[in-house]
Design a protein around this motif. Sequence first.
Motif, PDB file in Angstrom:
ATOM      1  N   MET A   1       0.815  -1.187   0.000  1.00  0.00           N
ATOM      2  CA  MET A   1       0.000   0.000   0.000  1.00  0.00           C
ATOM      3  C   MET A   1       0.869   1.266   0.000  1.00  0.00           C
ATOM      4  SD  MET A   1      -3.127   0.729  -0.014  1.00  0.00           S
ATOM      5  CE  MET A   1      -4.206   2.055   0.242  1.00  0.00           C
ATOM      6  N   ILE A   2       1.892   1.249   0.837  1.00  0.00           N
ATOM      7  CA  ILE A   2       2.796   2.403   0.907  1.00  0.00           C
ATOM      8  C   ILE A   2       3.544   2.578  -0.412  1.00  0.00           C
ATOM      9  CG2 ILE A   2       4.830   3.336   2.058  1.00  0.00           C
ATOM     10  CD1 ILE A   2       3.848   2.040   4.617  1.00  0.00           C
ATOM     11  N   SER A   3       3.915   1.474  -1.038  1.00  0.00           N
ATOM     12  CA  SER A   3       4.641   1.566  -2.310  1.00  0.00           C
ATOM     13  C   SER A   3       3.756   2.160  -3.401  1.00  0.00           C
ATOM     14  CB  SER A   3       5.163   0.195  -2.724  1.00  0.00           C
ATOM     15  OG  SER A   3       4.084  -0.703  -2.918  1.00  0.00           O
ATOM     16  N   ILE A   4       2.474   1.853  -3.410  1.00  0.00           N
ATOM     17  CA  ILE A   4       1.563   2.418  -4.405  1.00  0.00           C
ATOM     18  C   ILE A   4       1.409   3.920  -4.182  1.00  0.00           C
ATOM     19  CG2 ILE A   4      -0.828   2.426  -5.227  1.00  0.00           C
ATOM     20  CD1 ILE A   4      -0.909  -0.569  -4.579  1.00  0.00           C
ATOM     21  N   ILE A   5       1.285   4.334  -2.939  1.00  0.00           N
ATOM     22  CA  ILE A   5       1.163   5.763  -2.629  1.00  0.00           C
ATOM     23  C   ILE A   5       2.440   6.503  -2.997  1.00  0.00           C
ATOM     24  CG2 ILE A   5       0.890   7.434  -0.748  1.00  0.00           C
ATOM     25  CD1 ILE A   5      -0.972   5.393   0.598  1.00  0.00           C
ATOM     26  N   SER A   6       3.587   5.914  -2.700  1.00  0.00           N
ATOM     27  CA  SER A   6       4.854   6.568  -3.049  1.00  0.00           C
ATOM     28  C   SER A   6       5.033   6.645  -4.559  1.00  0.00           C
ATOM     29  CB  SER A   6       6.029   5.848  -2.386  1.00  0.00           C
ATOM     30  OG  SER A   6       6.123   4.529  -2.878  1.00  0.00           O
ATOM     31  N   LEU A   7       4.571   5.638  -5.289  1.00  0.00           N
ATOM     32  CA  LEU A   7       4.645   5.670  -6.751  1.00  0.00           C
ATOM     33  C   LEU A   7       3.755   6.784  -7.305  1.00  0.00           C
ATOM     34  CD1 LEU A   7       5.646   4.348  -9.381  1.00  0.00           C
ATOM     35  CD2 LEU A   7       3.624   2.888  -9.280  1.00  0.00           C
ATOM     36  N   ILE A   8       2.580   6.945  -6.741  1.00  0.00           N
ATOM     37  CA  ILE A   8       1.680   8.012  -7.174  1.00  0.00           C
ATOM     38  C   ILE A   8       2.293   9.381  -6.880  1.00  0.00           C
ATOM     39  CG2 ILE A   8      -0.562   9.095  -6.714  1.00  0.00           C
ATOM     40  CD1 ILE A   8      -1.674   6.251  -6.310  1.00  0.00           C
ATOM     41  N   VAL A   9       2.913   9.528  -5.726  1.00  0.00           N
ATOM     42  CA  VAL A   9       3.567  10.796  -5.375  1.00  0.00           C
ATOM     43  C   VAL A   9       4.709  11.099  -6.347  1.00  0.00           C
ATOM     44  CG1 VAL A   9       4.971  11.943  -3.613  1.00  0.00           C
ATOM     45  CG2 VAL A   9       2.899  10.720  -2.944  1.00  0.00           C
ATOM     46  N   VAL A  10       5.481  10.086  -6.689  1.00  0.00           N
ATOM     47  CA  VAL A  10       6.591  10.282  -7.638  1.00  0.00           C
ATOM     48  C   VAL A  10       6.052  10.676  -9.004  1.00  0.00           C
ATOM     49  CG1 VAL A  10       8.433   9.089  -8.886  1.00  0.00           C
ATOM     50  CG2 VAL A  10       8.219   8.804  -6.416  1.00  0.00           C
ATOM     51  N   LEU A  11       4.991  10.048  -9.462  1.00  0.00           N
ATOM     52  CA  LEU A  11       4.408  10.389 -10.759  1.00  0.00           C
ATOM     53  C   LEU A  11       3.836  11.811 -10.764  1.00  0.00           C
ATOM     54  CD1 LEU A  11       2.634   7.048 -11.728  1.00  0.00           C
ATOM     55  CD2 LEU A  11       4.733   8.003 -12.681  1.00  0.00           C
ATOM     56  N   ILE A  12       3.208  12.206  -9.675  1.00  0.00           N
ATOM     57  CA  ILE A  12       2.696  13.575  -9.581  1.00  0.00           C
ATOM     58  C   ILE A  12       3.846  14.575  -9.582  1.00  0.00           C
ATOM     59  CG2 ILE A  12       1.521  15.210  -8.047  1.00  0.00           C
ATOM     60  CD1 ILE A  12      -0.310  12.881  -7.218  1.00  0.00           C
ATOM     61  N   PHE A  13       4.902  14.271  -8.849  1.00  0.00           N
ATOM     62  CA  PHE A  13       6.077  15.147  -8.830  1.00  0.00           C
ATOM     63  C   PHE A  13       6.696  15.264 -10.224  1.00  0.00           C
ATOM     64  CE2 PHE A  13      10.672  15.829  -8.147  1.00  0.00           C
ATOM     65  CZ  PHE A  13      10.607  17.057  -7.516  1.00  0.00           C
ATOM     66  N   ALA A  14       6.799  14.132 -10.940  1.00  0.00           N
ATOM     67  CA  ALA A  14       7.350  14.148 -12.299  1.00  0.00           C
ATOM     68  C   ALA A  14       6.471  14.975 -13.232  1.00  0.00           C
ATOM     69  CB  ALA A  14       7.488  12.726 -12.815  1.00  0.00           C
ATOM     70  N   ALA A  15       5.156  14.873 -13.071  1.00  0.00           N
ATOM     71  CA  ALA A  15       4.244  15.656 -13.905  1.00  0.00           C
ATOM     72  C   ALA A  15       4.397  17.144 -13.630  1.00  0.00           C
ATOM     73  CB  ALA A  15       2.810  15.204 -13.659  1.00  0.00           C
ATOM     74  N   ILE A  16       4.575  17.516 -12.372  1.00  0.00           N
ATOM     75  CA  ILE A  16       4.753  18.928 -12.019  1.00  0.00           C
ATOM     76  C   ILE A  16       6.057  19.468 -12.598  1.00  0.00           C
ATOM     77  CG2 ILE A  16       5.171  20.502 -10.080  1.00  0.00           C
ATOM     78  CD1 ILE A  16       3.194  18.763  -8.457  1.00  0.00           C
ATOM     79  N   VAL A  17       7.117  18.694 -12.492  1.00  0.00           N
ATOM     80  CA  VAL A  17       8.408  19.123 -13.046  1.00  0.00           C
ATOM     81  C   VAL A  17       8.320  19.247 -14.560  1.00  0.00           C
ATOM     82  CG1 VAL A  17      10.808  18.421 -13.369  1.00  0.00           C
ATOM     83  CG2 VAL A  17       9.756  18.231 -11.123  1.00  0.00           C
ATOM     84  N   ARG A  18       7.681  18.285 -15.203  1.00  0.00           N
ATOM     85  CA  ARG A  18       7.526  18.317 -16.662  1.00  0.00           C
ATOM     86  C   ARG A  18       6.725  19.551 -17.093  1.00  0.00           C
ATOM     87  NH1 ARG A  18       9.825  16.543 -21.269  1.00  0.00           N
ATOM     88  NH2 ARG A  18       8.247  16.514 -22.882  1.00  0.00           N
ATOM     89  N   TYR A  19       5.658  19.848 -16.385  1.00  0.00           N
ATOM     90  CA  TYR A  19       4.846  21.027 -16.708  1.00  0.00           C
ATOM     91  C   TYR A  19       5.653  22.312 -16.519  1.00  0.00           C
ATOM     92  CZ  TYR A  19       1.265  24.608 -16.496  1.00  0.00           C
ATOM     93  OH  TYR A  19       0.541  25.744 -16.711  1.00  0.00           O
ATOM     94  N   ALA A  20       6.449  22.367 -15.474  1.00  0.00           N
ATOM     95  CA  ALA A  20       7.267  23.564 -15.226  1.00  0.00           C
ATOM     96  C   ALA A  20       8.278  23.771 -16.340  1.00  0.00           C
ATOM     97  CB  ALA A  20       7.964  23.437 -13.878  1.00  0.00           C
ATOM     98  N   ILE A  21       8.872  22.693 -16.811  1.00  0.00           N
ATOM     99  CA  ILE A  21       9.852  22.803 -17.902  1.00  0.00           C
ATOM    100  C   ILE A  21       9.165  23.243 -19.190  1.00  0.00           C
ATOM    101  CG2 ILE A  21      11.393  21.468 -19.383  1.00  0.00           C
ATOM    102  CD1 ILE A  21      12.162  19.858 -16.888  1.00  0.00           C
ATOM    103  N   ASP A  22       8.029  22.651 -19.494  1.00  0.00           N
ATOM    104  CA  ASP A  22       7.314  22.999 -20.718  1.00  0.00           C
ATOM    105  C   ASP A  22       6.790  24.431 -20.689  1.00  0.00           C
ATOM    106  OD1 ASP A  22       7.797  20.511 -21.758  1.00  0.00           O
ATOM    107  OD2 ASP A  22       5.820  19.708 -21.242  1.00  0.00           O
ATOM    108  N   SER A  23       6.334  24.887 -19.556  1.00  0.00           N
ATOM    109  CA  SER A  23       5.773  26.229 -19.478  1.00  0.00           C
ATOM    110  C   SER A  23       6.840  27.315 -19.489  1.00  0.00           C
ATOM    111  CB  SER A  23       4.902  26.375 -18.238  1.00  0.00           C
ATOM    112  OG  SER A  23       5.691  26.271 -17.074  1.00  0.00           O
ATOM    113  N   SER A  24       8.067  26.979 -19.162  1.00  0.00           N
ATOM    114  CA  SER A  24       9.121  27.982 -19.155  1.00  0.00           C
ATOM    115  C   SER A  24       9.690  28.246 -20.544  1.00  0.00           C
ATOM    116  CB  SER A  24      10.252  27.568 -18.213  1.00  0.00           C
ATOM    117  OG  SER A  24      10.930  26.452 -18.744  1.00  0.00           O
ATOM    118  N   LYS A  25       9.332  27.436 -21.508  1.00  0.00           N
ATOM    119  CA  LYS A  25       9.744  27.591 -22.911  1.00  0.00           C
ATOM    120  C   LYS A  25      11.254  27.516 -23.081  1.00  0.00           C
ATOM    121  CE  LYS A  25       5.720  30.422 -23.840  1.00  0.00           C
ATOM    122  NZ  LYS A  25       5.227  31.735 -24.215  1.00  0.00           N
TER     123      LYS A  25
END
Length: 64
Positions: free
Chosen positions: A1-25
């Motif tokens: 259960m903890i591993s699934i939650i940590s995987l979701i947190v990592v994916l959300i963090f990766a999505a936020i970083v990806r969005y920040a890179i894309d939005s900065s042009k």
Amino acid sequence: MISIISLIVVLIFAAIVRYAIDSSKTSKKLDVLIKEVHYLKTEIKKLQHHKQQDGSKHIIDEKV
């Protein structure tokens, strides 16, 4: 259960970083910079090639 939650947190963090890179042009700016550097390299090669062909000219003619 903890591993699934940590995987979701990592994916959300990766999505936020990806969005920040894309939005900065920065990737678009980097592409433009790479094209400019490539253009400058070709211009330098052309100038060096012309300079080698004009090697028989005198120094005074070269400076003028």
